[in-house]
Design a protein around this motif. Structure first.
Motif, PDB file in Angstrom:
ATOM      1  N   UNK A 117       0.813  -1.217   0.000  1.00 50.89           N
ATOM      2  CA  UNK A 117       0.000   0.000   0.000  1.00 50.89           C
ATOM      3  C   UNK A 117       0.846   1.266   0.000  1.00 50.89           C
ATOM      4  N   UNK A 118       2.135   1.152   0.347  1.00 50.54           N
ATOM      5  CA  UNK A 118       3.016   2.318   0.379  1.00 50.54           C
ATOM      6  C   UNK A 118       4.051   2.283  -0.744  1.00 50.54           C
ATOM      7  N   UNK A 119       3.836   1.438  -1.743  1.00 41.80           N
ATOM      8  CA  UNK A 119       4.728   1.402  -2.899  1.00 41.80           C
ATOM      9  C   UNK A 119       4.769   2.776  -3.559  1.00 41.80           C
ATOM     10  N   UNK A 120       5.958   3.296  -3.765  1.00 43.68           N
ATOM     11  CA  UNK A 120       6.126   4.638  -4.303  1.00 43.68           C
ATOM     12  C   UNK A 120       6.591   5.632  -3.256  1.00 43.68           C
ATOM     13  N   UNK A 121       6.515   5.245  -1.968  1.00 43.14           N
ATOM     14  CA  UNK A 121       7.056   6.085  -0.894  1.00 43.14           C
ATOM     15  C   UNK A 121       8.552   6.281  -1.135  1.00 43.14           C
ATOM     16  N   UNK A 122       9.121   7.348  -0.608  1.00 42.93           N
ATOM     17  CA  UNK A 122      10.538   7.628  -0.864  1.00 42.93           C
ATOM     18  C   UNK A 122      11.407   6.423  -0.526  1.00 42.93           C
ATOM     19  N   UNK A 123      11.247   5.921   0.706  1.00 42.48           N
ATOM     20  CA  UNK A 123      11.986   4.757   1.163  1.00 42.48           C
ATOM     21  C   UNK A 123      11.070   3.904   2.041  1.00 42.48           C
ATOM     22  N   UNK A 124      11.378   2.622   2.119  1.00 38.88           N
ATOM     23  CA  UNK A 124      10.708   1.723   3.056  1.00 38.88           C
ATOM     24  C   UNK A 124      11.781   0.851   3.697  1.00 38.88           C
ATOM     25  N   UNK A 125      11.820   0.806   5.026  1.00 39.16           N
ATOM     26  CA  UNK A 125      12.801  -0.044   5.710  1.00 39.16           C
ATOM     27  C   UNK A 125      12.085  -1.302   6.179  1.00 39.16           C
ATOM     28  N   UNK A 126      12.617  -2.447   5.770  1.00 39.72           N
ATOM     29  CA  UNK A 126      11.882  -3.717   5.852  1.00 39.72           C
ATOM     30  C   UNK A 126      12.758  -4.788   6.498  1.00 39.72           C
ATOM     31  N   UNK A 127      12.153  -5.574   7.363  1.00 35.48           N
ATOM     32  CA  UNK A 127      12.890  -6.650   8.045  1.00 35.48           C
ATOM     33  C   UNK A 127      13.243  -7.759   7.063  1.00 35.48           C
ATOM     34  N   UNK A 128      14.289  -8.550   7.365  1.00 29.39           N
ATOM     35  CA  UNK A 128      14.655  -9.668   6.481  1.00 29.39           C
ATOM     36  C   UNK A 128      13.516 -10.642   6.229  1.00 29.39           C
ATOM     37  N   UNK A 129      12.695 -10.906   7.243  1.00 27.52           N
ATOM     38  CA  UNK A 129      11.566 -11.837   7.075  1.00 27.52           C
ATOM     39  C   UNK A 129      10.613 -11.351   5.986  1.00 27.52           C
ATOM     40  N   UNK A 130      10.259 -10.073   6.023  1.00 30.93           N
ATOM     41  CA  UNK A 130       9.334  -9.543   5.022  1.00 30.93           C
ATOM     42  C   UNK A 130      10.017  -9.325   3.678  1.00 30.93           C
ATOM     43  N   UNK A 131      11.298  -9.012   3.694  1.00 33.42           N
ATOM     44  CA  UNK A 131      12.035  -8.929   2.428  1.00 33.42           C
ATOM     45  C   UNK A 131      12.006 -10.275   1.717  1.00 33.42           C
ATOM     46  N   UNK A 132      12.144 -11.344   2.489  1.00 31.78           N
ATOM     47  CA  UNK A 132      12.114 -12.683   1.907  1.00 31.78           C
ATOM     48  C   UNK A 132      10.735 -12.995   1.322  1.00 31.78           C
ATOM     49  N   UNK A 133       9.674 -12.586   2.028  1.00 33.60           N
ATOM     50  CA  UNK A 133       8.318 -12.793   1.495  1.00 33.60           C
ATOM     51  C   UNK A 133       8.129 -12.036   0.182  1.00 33.60           C
ATOM     52  N   UNK A 134       8.621 -10.812   0.118  1.00 34.00           N
ATOM     53  CA  UNK A 134       8.516 -10.022  -1.110  1.00 34.00           C
ATOM     54  C   UNK A 134       9.312 -10.663  -2.246  1.00 34.00           C
ATOM     55  N   UNK A 135      10.452 -11.228  -1.888  1.00 37.53           N
ATOM     56  CA  UNK A 135      11.327 -11.848  -2.884  1.00 37.53           C
ATOM     57  C   UNK A 135      10.685 -13.095  -3.489  1.00 37.53           C
ATOM     58  N   UNK A 136       9.882 -13.789  -2.699  1.00 39.10           N
ATOM     59  CA  UNK A 136       9.287 -15.059  -3.148  1.00 39.10           C
ATOM     60  C   UNK A 136       7.931 -14.860  -3.825  1.00 39.10           C
ATOM     61  N   UNK A 137       7.397 -13.643  -3.818  1.00 38.73           N
ATOM     62  CA  UNK A 137       6.068 -13.372  -4.361  1.00 38.73           C
ATOM     63  C   UNK A 137       6.198 -12.673  -5.716  1.00 38.73           C
ATOM     64  N   UNK A 138       5.521 -13.193  -6.723  1.00 36.88           N
ATOM     65  CA  UNK A 138       5.627 -12.624  -8.076  1.00 36.88           C
ATOM     66  C   UNK A 138       4.312 -12.008  -8.565  1.00 36.88           C
ATOM     67  N   UNK A 139       3.458 -11.583  -7.656  1.00 36.29           N
ATOM     68  CA  UNK A 139       2.225 -10.913  -8.068  1.00 36.29           C
ATOM     69  C   UNK A 139       2.533  -9.487  -8.526  1.00 36.29           C
TER      70      UNK A 139
END
Length: 334
Positions: free
Chosen positions: A238-260
């Motif tokens: 929902x915040x895609x396009x924000x200047x920056x987003x700081x994200x934990x490794x757990x959620x970075x991994x979820x984003x990395x594995x999702x191709x939607x």
């Protein structure tokens, strides 16, 4: 299709919210941010023990044998954070955030002095201040400290930020970057309302950051907005396009594995217009904060939490210093 992480990285600067060097190497973010809790967690990883020992030995050498153990530990706390920061900067191309002791959150002068010291420690290691963001709690005193530091060319990241008025005060002070805490806002509302689930677009933390982002862009503020403290990837989407987003490794991994497909939700070039004109001084800031129970409670909780993490890290350093100096004395006897 590209992963959500790849798509997000094309529209927002992704920052790793961790002190774990291996995780940073894995995700290759541009920037990284730490806090006392993350440094404490990283300091307990055996492979990073050398950084703790290096900081303790450096602090002892600076103070000499006449320095008390407590004095050595106080010096070493700053050195530990800077040594971790240096290691992180060896991995990433951008900036690292290093936090001022949260126990100084209501002391403007002490915060300024501590920030200058941190910058000088980095300088001793050959690292330019342009690669450092000094993290300071978003109290009125912290914001005023950041205002002074920014005029000196020391860039600041104002953390523990929970409402619009803290954000506006930071922008008026010329702060480089703010870190509004999305997930902690959500936590408060869940506890206060008993509602277990909020969709991404209805998430109160997302709504808060969206308002701040659009206000900053519509008013021409240069302060960057970095959403932080996420609980799930829907908040991030929902915040895609924000200047920056700081994200934990757990959620970075979820984003990395999702191709939607990821849709850009925030656009700095075409922000939602805001007619609000906010003028704040200390009295009005404190009155507005007092009227916001969520922000007041979460700020207090955050400062206490970070302070406790610092105290735990000090205890760990005390224990390690005793081991190092006992071994050294034993070798001298031999």
């Amino acid at each position: 299709m590209a992963s959500l992480l790849e798509q997000l990285s094309a529209m927002t600067v992704v920052v790793a919210d961790t002190g774990d060097l291996d995780a940073i190497k894995n995700f290759k973010p541009r920037d990284a941010t730490t806090n006392p809790s993350l440094i404490l967690a990283a300091a307990q990883i055996p492979s990073y023990q050398y950084l703790i020992d290096k900081a303790l030995c450096s602090s002892r050498n600076k103070l000499g044998q006449n320095g008390s153990p407590n004095e050595v530990i106080l010096e070493a706390i700053d050195e530990v954070c800077v040594y971790f920061g240096k290691e992180i900067l060896n991995i990433i191309p951008g900036r690292v955030s290093t936090e001022v002791d949260a126990r100084l959150s209501f002391d403007t002068t002490a915060t300024i002095e501590k920030a200058r010291k941190i910058i000088n420690l980095y300088k001793e290691l050959g690292i330019s201040k342009d690669r450092i963001l000094i993290k300071i709690a978003s109290t009125w005193e912290g914001i005023k400290a950041a205002e002074v530091l920014e005029r000196e060319g020391i860039h600041c990241n104002l953390t523990l930020l929970f409402n619009f008025y803290q954000a506006v005060a930071c922008a008026e002070a010329g702060v480089t970057l703010i870190s509004p805490f999305v997930g902690r806002i959500l936590d408060w509302y869940k506890n206060a309302t008993g509602k277990d689930f909020y969709s991404g677009e209805d998430d109160p933390g997302v709504i808060s950051v969206t308002k701040i982002f659009n206000y900053f862009k519509s008013k021409g503020y240069k302060t960057e907005v970095m959403g932080a403290s996420f609980r799930n990837i829907d908040e991030i989407k929902e915040l895609a396009g924000c200047d920056l987003l700081t994200i934990s490794p757990k959620l970075l991994d979820e984003l990395k594995m999702n191709e939607s497909l990821l849709v850009k939700k925030l656009d700095g070039l075409n922000p939602s217009c805001s007619d609000d004109e906010i003028n704040l001084d200390k009295a009005s800031f404190e009155l507005l904060m007092a009227g916001d129970r969520m922000a007041t409670e979460k700020l207090d909780e955050g400062i206490k939490g970070f302070s406790k993490a610092i105290e735990s890290l000090e205890l760990q350093l005390h224990e390690r210093l005793n081991v190092i100096e006992s071994e050294k004395n034993a070798n001298l006897v031999r």
